[in-house]
Design a protein around this motif. Structure first.
Motif, short mmCIF file in Angstrom:
data_model
loop_
_atom_site.label_atom_id
_atom_site.label_comp_id
_atom_site.label_asym_id
_atom_site.label_seq_id
_atom_site.Cartn_x
_atom_site.Cartn_y
_atom_site.Cartn_z
N THR A 187 0.81 -1.23 0.00
CA THR A 187 0.00 0.00 0.00
C THR A 187 0.84 1.27 0.00
O THR A 187 0.35 2.33 -0.35
CB THR A 187 -0.93 0.01 1.23
OG1 THR A 187 -0.13 -0.11 2.42
CG2 THR A 187 -1.92 -1.13 1.16
N GLN A 188 2.11 1.18 0.38
CA GLN A 188 2.92 2.39 0.50
C GLN A 188 4.37 2.12 0.13
O GLN A 188 4.91 1.04 0.42
CB GLN A 188 2.83 2.93 1.94
CG GLN A 188 3.45 4.31 2.11
CD GLN A 188 3.18 4.85 3.51
OE1 GLN A 188 2.54 4.19 4.33
NE2 GLN A 188 3.66 6.06 3.79
N THR A 189 5.00 3.11 -0.49
CA THR A 189 6.43 3.01 -0.82
C THR A 189 7.25 3.74 0.24
O THR A 189 6.74 4.63 0.92
CB THR A 189 6.73 3.64 -2.19
OG1 THR A 189 6.37 5.03 -2.17
CG2 THR A 189 5.95 2.93 -3.29
N VAL A 190 8.51 3.36 0.35
CA VAL A 190 9.39 4.08 1.26
C VAL A 190 9.88 5.34 0.54
O VAL A 190 9.78 5.46 -0.68
CB VAL A 190 10.58 3.20 1.70
CG1 VAL A 190 10.10 1.95 2.39
CG2 VAL A 190 11.46 2.84 0.50
N ALA A 191 10.41 6.29 1.30
CA ALA A 191 10.88 7.55 0.71
C ALA A 191 11.94 7.27 -0.36
O ALA A 191 12.77 6.36 -0.21
CB ALA A 191 11.45 8.44 1.80
N VAL A 192 11.91 8.06 -1.44
CA VAL A 192 12.88 7.87 -2.52
C VAL A 192 14.29 8.07 -1.99
O VAL A 192 15.24 7.39 -2.42
CB VAL A 192 12.59 8.85 -3.68
CG1 VAL A 192 13.64 8.71 -4.78
CG2 VAL A 192 11.20 8.60 -4.25
N SER A 193 14.47 8.99 -1.05
CA SER A 193 15.81 9.22 -0.49
C SER A 193 16.31 7.97 0.22
O SER A 193 17.51 7.66 0.17
CB SER A 193 15.77 10.41 0.48
OG SER A 193 14.81 10.21 1.51
N ALA A 194 15.42 7.24 0.88
CA ALA A 194 15.82 5.99 1.55
C ALA A 194 16.20 4.94 0.51
O ALA A 194 17.16 4.17 0.70
CB ALA A 194 14.68 5.49 2.43
N GLN A 195 15.46 4.89 -0.61
CA GLN A 195 15.81 3.97 -1.69
C GLN A 195 17.19 4.33 -2.25
O GLN A 195 18.02 3.45 -2.53
CB GLN A 195 14.76 4.05 -2.80
CG GLN A 195 13.34 3.69 -2.39
CD GLN A 195 12.35 3.92 -3.52
OE1 GLN A 195 12.64 3.62 -4.68
NE2 GLN A 195 11.18 4.45 -3.20
N ALA A 196 17.43 5.63 -2.40
CA ALA A 196 18.72 6.09 -2.93
C ALA A 196 19.86 5.73 -1.99
O ALA A 196 20.95 5.31 -2.44
CB ALA A 196 18.68 7.60 -3.15
N ASN A 197 19.64 5.87 -0.70
CA ASN A 197 20.68 5.50 0.27
C ASN A 197 21.02 4.02 0.17
O ASN A 197 22.19 3.63 0.28
CB ASN A 197 20.21 5.85 1.69
CG ASN A 197 20.16 7.34 1.93
OD1 ASN A 197 20.85 8.11 1.27
ND2 ASN A 197 19.33 7.76 2.87
N ALA A 198 20.01 3.19 -0.04
CA ALA A 198 20.25 1.76 -0.19
C ALA A 198 21.07 1.48 -1.45
O ALA A 198 21.96 0.61 -1.45
CB ALA A 198 18.91 1.01 -0.25
N ALA A 199 20.79 2.23 -2.51
CA ALA A 199 21.53 2.05 -3.77
C ALA A 199 23.00 2.42 -3.59
O ALA A 199 23.90 1.71 -4.07
CB ALA A 199 20.89 2.89 -4.87
N VAL A 200 23.25 3.53 -2.91
CA VAL A 200 24.64 3.96 -2.68
C VAL A 200 25.36 2.96 -1.78
O VAL A 200 26.54 2.63 -2.01
CB VAL A 200 24.66 5.37 -2.05
CG1 VAL A 200 26.08 5.73 -1.62
CG2 VAL A 200 24.13 6.40 -3.04
#
Length: 474
Positions: free
Chosen positions: A70-83
């Motif tokens: 139902t909900q996505t996590v913040a894009v910034s959190a996704q970006a931190n995981a990518a880095v």
């Protein structure tokens, strides 16, 4: 007064028509000799790119799937995981998922190497990583554009594309109904013959149906070439940066966003200078971009949504102190299936001010034609019909090239140590007239014209006077 009928006139007209036919055939033969291998290469690599894009995606976004919540996590959190997946890397680009079942894809860079990271947008977990532009699609793309030999390959392909126009013009003339053969009969293959005649009938029939499409593909492909495309056509039809009022201009163009020989930027913008962020703007009374801190990824994504970007789009991070956020959606990058929705927005990294907002309507006539033409060329227009049509077209081009070689081989006497080209017409005036027509067509494309003039000069000054050469090339 005695009147006598000019009985020689019909015979003379027939002789002239035959001479002109032979001239066109001769030009078609020599043009095909050079163009056929290139057409086969372009069709095969085109098929590889087309179906790689369909099956795995150009950026590998279809390699992974996610289960929506139902909900996505913040894009910034996704970006931190990518880095974190590539320690010591820096964020370069965020590609928004096209559908709810696809992952978010981030491009990160470390020591000059770009890596793609797939992240589950609902859980913020990394699904996988791979080197950017290192897949089968990208290998086919580089071969398609440069033959893996850079500028030299680009020029050789541009010459072949120009001669491809000659091939179309002469091919249509050779196909044209004559000698009592009606139009309806010319639009379907004649199966009553044997051997070479059947091949010729199929070659002509497939060729006339593919001719218009081949012209579209050649012109749209030529528009990316180094001379006819970038130096002539693109240079005078690019988007004028002067439309951006009171906006700092960078000393780099949009082409700086491309990855080597792979084109990521819309054709109409590639040579347009980039706008620049003003490092002092936030200190001169200008408001910050949002309630979040200036430059915050979540704020920029929210701004993109508020500007009307939905579905898949690409967000490029600022590069350097004066770099800008770039929000882009275009069919050339397979973001959407509608060229009319193409849009590129640049945002000041310090204040969030929109510095430039370029839409399809802002392109020049040539830019609009290319936005649609490239989308069609790459099979990106709405629905599966474009993929199906391009697949059939590529197979047709391969058949035309192979059947042309087969017809030549069947016509060639056994053991002949020469090309066995169509003979030079006896009426040299007709031959010269045909040469003028073909030179005029080819000179529309400078590299092809230069090569053609060089070949004609060699033919007149050397080939005709050196018997071994004359025999081999005859």
């Amino acid at each position: 007064m005695t009147l006598t009928a000019d009985t020689a006139s019909p015979t003379r007209d027939k002789s002239l028509a035959k001479a002109f036919y032979t001239t066109a055939w001769r030009w078609h033969f020599y043009a095909g000799l050079y163009v056929a291998p290139f057409l086969i290469m372009l069709a095969v690599t085109g098929l590889i790119m087309l179906w790689s894009s369909v099956l795995v995606g150009r950026d590998g976004e279809k390699l992974y799937s996610v289960s929506p919540t139902t909900q996505t996590v913040a894009v910034s959190a996704q970006a931190n995981a990518a880095v974190a997946a590539v320690p010591g890397s820096a964020l370069v680009q965020y590609i928004v998922p096209r559908t709810e079942e696809q992952p978010a894809v981030f491009r990160v860079s470390k020591d000059g190497q770009s890596t793609m990271v797939a992240v589950d947008p609902y859980r913020g977990t990394v699904l996988g990583t791979w080197e950017r532009r290192d897949a089968l699609y990208d290998l086919a793309n580089v071969i398609h554009g440069t033959l893996l030999i850079g500028t030299v390959g680009d020029r050789l392909i541009e010459i072949a594309a120009g001669f491809g126009i000659v091939l179309i013009v002469t091919g249509v003339y050779l196909w044209w109904p004559r000698d009592g053969r009606g139009l309806a009969g010319s639009l379907r293959p004649q199966l009553s013959g044997r051997g070479r005649q059947v091949w010729k009938s199929f070659h002509q029939t497939v060729g006339i149906y593919a001719a218009a499409l081949l012209l579209v593909f050649l012109i749209s492909g030529l528009s990316w070439s180094g001379i006819w495309g970038e130096k002539l056509t693109q240079a005078w039809s690019t988007f004028p940066a002067e439309k951006w009022d009171n906006v700092p201009i960078s000393d780099v163009t949009h082409a700086s966003m491309n990855h080597g020989g792979v084109k990521d930027v819309p054709w109409a913008l590639e040579q347009t200078p980039m706008p620049a962020s003003d490092p002092h703007a936030a200190h001169n009374g200008h408001a910050a971009m949002s309630e979040n801190q200036p430059g915050d990824l979540d704020a920029v994504v929210a701004q993109a949504r508020s500007l009307g970007f939905d579905g898949r789009f690409q967000l490029s991070f600022p590069n350097g102190e004066t770099g800008v956020w770039t929000i882009a959606r275009d069919t050339m990058s397979n973001d959407s299936a509608d060229p009319l929705s193409d849009r590129t927005v640049h945002v000041d990294r310090y204040t969030g001010k929109v510095l430039a907002d370029v839409k399809f309507a802002d392109y020049s006539a040539a830019g609009k034609a290319m936005a649609i033409g490239i989308a069609f060329h790459e099979g990106d227009l709405g629905g599966g019909w474009n993929v199906a049509l391009n697949t059939i077209f590529c197979l047709s081009v391969i058949f035309l090239s192979v059947s042309g070689i087969v017809m030549w081989w069947k016509r060639r006497p056994s053991g002949a140590g020469r090309l066995v080209a169509p003979v030079v017409p006896g009426k040299m005036s007709i031959w010269k007239g045909g040469a003028i027509v073909m030179v005029a067509v080819s000179l529309l494309f400078p590299l092809s014209g230069i090569v053609l003039v060089a070949v004609l000069a060699l033919d007149m000054l050397l080939f005709r006077h050196v018997k071994p050469l004359k025999r081999v090339l005859s």
